[in-house]
Every structure is written in structure tokens, then in C-alpha cells.
Design a protein around this motif. Structure first.
Motif, PDB file in Angstrom:
ATOM      1  N   ASP A 131    -127.105  70.330  78.394  1.00 21.77           N
ATOM      2  CA  ASP A 131    -127.334  70.789  79.762  1.00 21.77           C
ATOM      3  C   ASP A 131    -126.351  71.888  80.145  1.00 21.77           C
ATOM      4  O   ASP A 131    -125.371  71.650  80.853  1.00 21.77           O
ATOM      5  CB  ASP A 131    -127.223  69.595  80.724  1.00 21.77           C
ATOM      6  N   PRO A 133    -126.533  76.459  80.641  1.00 19.85           N
ATOM      7  CA  PRO A 133    -127.237  77.726  80.416  1.00 19.85           C
ATOM      8  C   PRO A 133    -126.734  78.512  79.200  1.00 19.85           C
ATOM      9  O   PRO A 133    -127.508  79.240  78.580  1.00 19.85           O
ATOM     10  CB  PRO A 133    -126.987  78.506  81.717  1.00 19.85           C
ATOM     11  N   TRP A 136    -128.728  77.193  76.269  1.00 16.33           N
ATOM     12  CA  TRP A 136    -130.121  77.642  76.255  1.00 16.33           C
ATOM     13  C   TRP A 136    -130.205  79.101  75.806  1.00 16.33           C
ATOM     14  O   TRP A 136    -131.105  79.462  75.044  1.00 16.33           O
ATOM     15  CB  TRP A 136    -130.747  77.476  77.650  1.00 16.33           C
ATOM     16  N   ALA A 167    -135.540  74.158  76.695  1.00 14.32           N
ATOM     17  CA  ALA A 167    -135.082  75.170  77.642  1.00 14.32           C
ATOM     18  C   ALA A 167    -134.764  76.481  76.919  1.00 14.32           C
ATOM     19  O   ALA A 167    -135.115  77.571  77.400  1.00 14.32           O
ATOM     20  CB  ALA A 167    -133.856  74.664  78.402  1.00 14.32           C
ATOM     21  N   GLU A 171    -136.809  80.101  77.195  1.00 10.67           N
ATOM     22  CA  GLU A 171    -136.066  81.329  77.514  1.00 10.67           C
ATOM     23  C   GLU A 171    -136.353  82.400  76.466  1.00 10.67           C
ATOM     24  O   GLU A 171    -136.563  83.578  76.794  1.00 10.67           O
ATOM     25  CB  GLU A 171    -134.564  81.049  77.587  1.00 10.67           C
ATOM     26  N   GLU A 223    -132.150  68.756  84.273  1.00 13.42           N
ATOM     27  CA  GLU A 223    -133.005  69.221  85.380  1.00 13.42           C
ATOM     28  C   GLU A 223    -133.805  70.457  84.979  1.00 13.42           C
ATOM     29  O   GLU A 223    -134.969  70.616  85.371  1.00 13.42           O
ATOM     30  CB  GLU A 223    -132.134  69.516  86.599  1.00 13.42           C
ATOM     31  N   GLN A 224    -133.188  71.333  84.182  1.00 10.65           N
ATOM     32  CA  GLN A 224    -133.876  72.556  83.762  1.00 10.65           C
ATOM     33  C   GLN A 224    -135.134  72.231  82.961  1.00 10.65           C
ATOM     34  O   GLN A 224    -136.183  72.861  83.161  1.00 10.65           O
ATOM     35  CB  GLN A 224    -132.920  73.419  82.918  1.00 10.65           C
ATOM     36  N   THR A 227    -137.821  71.042  85.364  1.00  7.42           N
ATOM     37  CA  THR A 227    -138.303  72.173  86.161  1.00  7.42           C
ATOM     38  C   THR A 227    -139.246  73.052  85.355  1.00  7.42           C
ATOM     39  O   THR A 227    -140.259  73.541  85.869  1.00  7.42           O
ATOM     40  CB  THR A 227    -137.107  73.001  86.682  1.00  7.42           C
TER      41      THR A 227
END
Length: 306
Positions: A131, A133, A136, A167, A171, A223-224, A227
């Protein structure tokens, strides 16, 4: 410089024959630490090293810890990995092999993670297993490589634990102009936190993990990942432990590469000629790997499940 390698992209004749569709394999099981995790974790560790961090602290059920330990050794930065009691001896040995310290704490990854967060001081970088960014962004490089190779595919099949791989893959699809390509997200029964969240319409937490695919053992996806199921075409599929184990066994015969059942879950969709894949012409399967399983362990699971 990157800490991961460009991995082979193979067109698999055995799996194409099994599915009745063209199957491409992104072979991230061949990363030096044994799984795709080094892409994102290596990128994150490099960023933290550039900011002057003096130690990496992480929590892991196995593969993320191995990747952090590998990155720390490559960057000459000490590493501490907190693992839950459920982590196998092989995974702990592989983390130590890279020179990292291993702390065993708690019955679940969540407990190990909370303890690891407490251990991280101001000069330390906390490396989350899924988790973040930074992770990812690093994981997206696998899609960059596929796009650079000019490969054509109309679906991506991948395994979901905490959701970091999904994720990153999405991306990567988006930054290569492939944002309309659907992702088939595969979990095992007993670790299907994403599928159950999608069904419930909200992010749920499983009471526990009962699957042998412990690398998929996040009781709640990030959460990503949840979502993204609302902003990208994502289809959730759940397979049994037996199907995941059998796919891993079959894959050794077909491609001479050993992967964990967490990765076998994705391969199981192809081997069983799943209806969900029949509308596609060319399927890209992320062979995410996993270093914590042995041939003996696969065979023992197989015997117990027959």
C-alpha cells in the motif's frame, strides 16, 4: 540503475493450447529475489536511500520481505523485516540470506505490520508490502516492458493479495495508453478480500486467512485497489486452493519454473479454460512468482487436497 531486471515475455504454447486462446506470460518469477515485488520495493528503497534514510523496516509474510532485504543489500543499507508466526522457515531463511534481521511477531500480517511501524525511527524508511504509490509506480514497469515489446493483448490476468500488483499494473496500462484493457483479478477461497469487497460494495476485512496461498493473505485490500474496481474494468474471479496448487504443479512441467500457489491462482484460470477468458483473443498473465514454496510443499498440499 534499477534493482529489478527486465523479465522475459513468452508466448506459451502449453497454456495457449489449454485455454484455446493466445496466452502471453510476463515472467516476473524470474526476478532475482523470486517475485515481482522487487519492482516497486526496489524503486521505493532507492527513493528513500536518496533521501538519506539509514535503515529499511518492513513487514511481510515472505516475498516483500525478501525483496526489501535484497534491495537493502544492493544499496548497502541495513534491513529489519517483521514477519508473522505463519511465515514459513524457507521465507525467513531467504530474508536472512540477504543479510537482513528477521523479527517474528504476531499471529497475522496485520499484527506484524503494526509492530514494524513501531520499530521505525526518524532515520528509518518504513517499506509497506503493497500500500504505497511508490510501489505501484515501480510495479507499473512490467507493463512498460510489455508495451515496449509491441505485444498485443486484450486482457491482463493477475493475482490479488493486498492489491499492490493490480494497482501497479493498472497504472502501467494507463500510462501506455491501454487504460481500456480489462484486468481479471484472481484470488483463492479463504483469501478473497477484493472479491468480497466488490460484492459488498465497500472495502471489507476478512476475519482470517484460511488459504494455503499465504502470499495472498491480506485480510483487507488497500484502498487504491478497491477504488480501481470502480474506475477501471476489473473482474474478480475466485479459485480453490486445489486449483491453485495444481496449476503451480502443471506450470513446473510446462515451463520449468516453480511458483507459489498465490501465483498459481492466476494460472489456474488458464488451465481450467475459464469462461471469463473466452471473450478475449490474447491474454497477458502476470507470472508474479513467489520464493516461499518448494516442490515438496506443493506435493504435500496436493496429496492433502486429493
Amino acid at each position: 540503475m534499477t534493482l529489478h531486471i527486465d523479465t522475459p515475455l513468452l508466448e506459451s504454447q502449453p497454456l495457449s493450447h489449454a485455454l484455446g486462446r493466445r496466452v502471453l506470460l510476463k515472467m516476473d518469477a524470474l526476478q532475482p529475489p523470486g517475485s515481482f515485488k522487487i519492482r516497486g520495493i526496489g524503486y521505493a528503497c532507492e527513493q528513500h536511500a536518496n533521501q538519506g534514510k539509514r535503515r529499511f523496516v518492513s513487514s511481510s509474510g515472505g516475498n516483500a520481505g525478501i525483496a526489501v532485504a535484497y534491495a537493502g543489500r544492493a544499496l548497502s543499507i541495513p534491513v529489519t523485516v517483521v514477519v508473522p508466526q505463519s511465515t514459513g522457515e524457507r521465507a525467513k531463511d531467504l530474508i536472512r540470506l540477504q543479510g537482513a534481521d528477521v523479527i517474528v511477531h504476531g499471529a497475522t500480517w496485520q499484527e506484524a505490520n503494526a509492530y514494524a511501524l513501531e520499530q521505525a525511527g526518524p532515520d528509518d524508511a518504513f517499506i509497506h508490502p503493497f500500500d504505497d504509490p511508490l510501489l505501484w509506480h515501480g510495479h507499473a514497469s512490467m507493463i512498460d516492458e510489455v508495451a515496449r515489446a509491441g505485444a498485443k493483448f486484450d486482457a491482463v490476468v493477475l493475482s490479488v493479495g493486498g492489491g499492490g500488483l493490480m494497482a501497479g499494473a493498472i497504472e502501467g496500462l494507463r500510462r501506455n495508453g491501454l487504460g481500456n484493457i480489462p484486468v481479471i483479478a484472481v484470488e483463492t477461497e479463504g483469501a478473497s478480500s477484493l472479491a468480497q469487497s466488490v460484492r459488498a460494495g465497500e472495502r471489507i476485512e476478512l476475519p482470517g486467512i484460511t488459504s494455503v496461498a499465504t502470499s495472498l493473505g491480506a485480510k483487507q485490500v488497500c484502498e487504491q485497489a478497491f477504488t480501481l474496481t470502480q474506475t477501471h474494468p476489473v473482474e474478480c474471479v475466485v479459485v480453490s486452493d486445489a486449483e491453485a496448487v495444481n496449476a503451480s504443479r502443471q506450470f513446473v512441467d510446462d515451463h520449468r519454473v516453480l511458483v507459489e500457489p498465490a501465483c498459481g491462482a492466476s494460472l489456474a484460470l488458464v488451465y481450467r479454460r475459464t469462461e471469463a477468458l473466452q471473450r478475449f483473443d490474447s491474454v497477458l498473465v502476470i507470472v508474479c512468482g513467489g520464493a516461499g514454496t518448494t516442490i515438496e510443499q506443493l506435493e504435500r498440499w496436493h496429496r492433502e487436497m486429493v
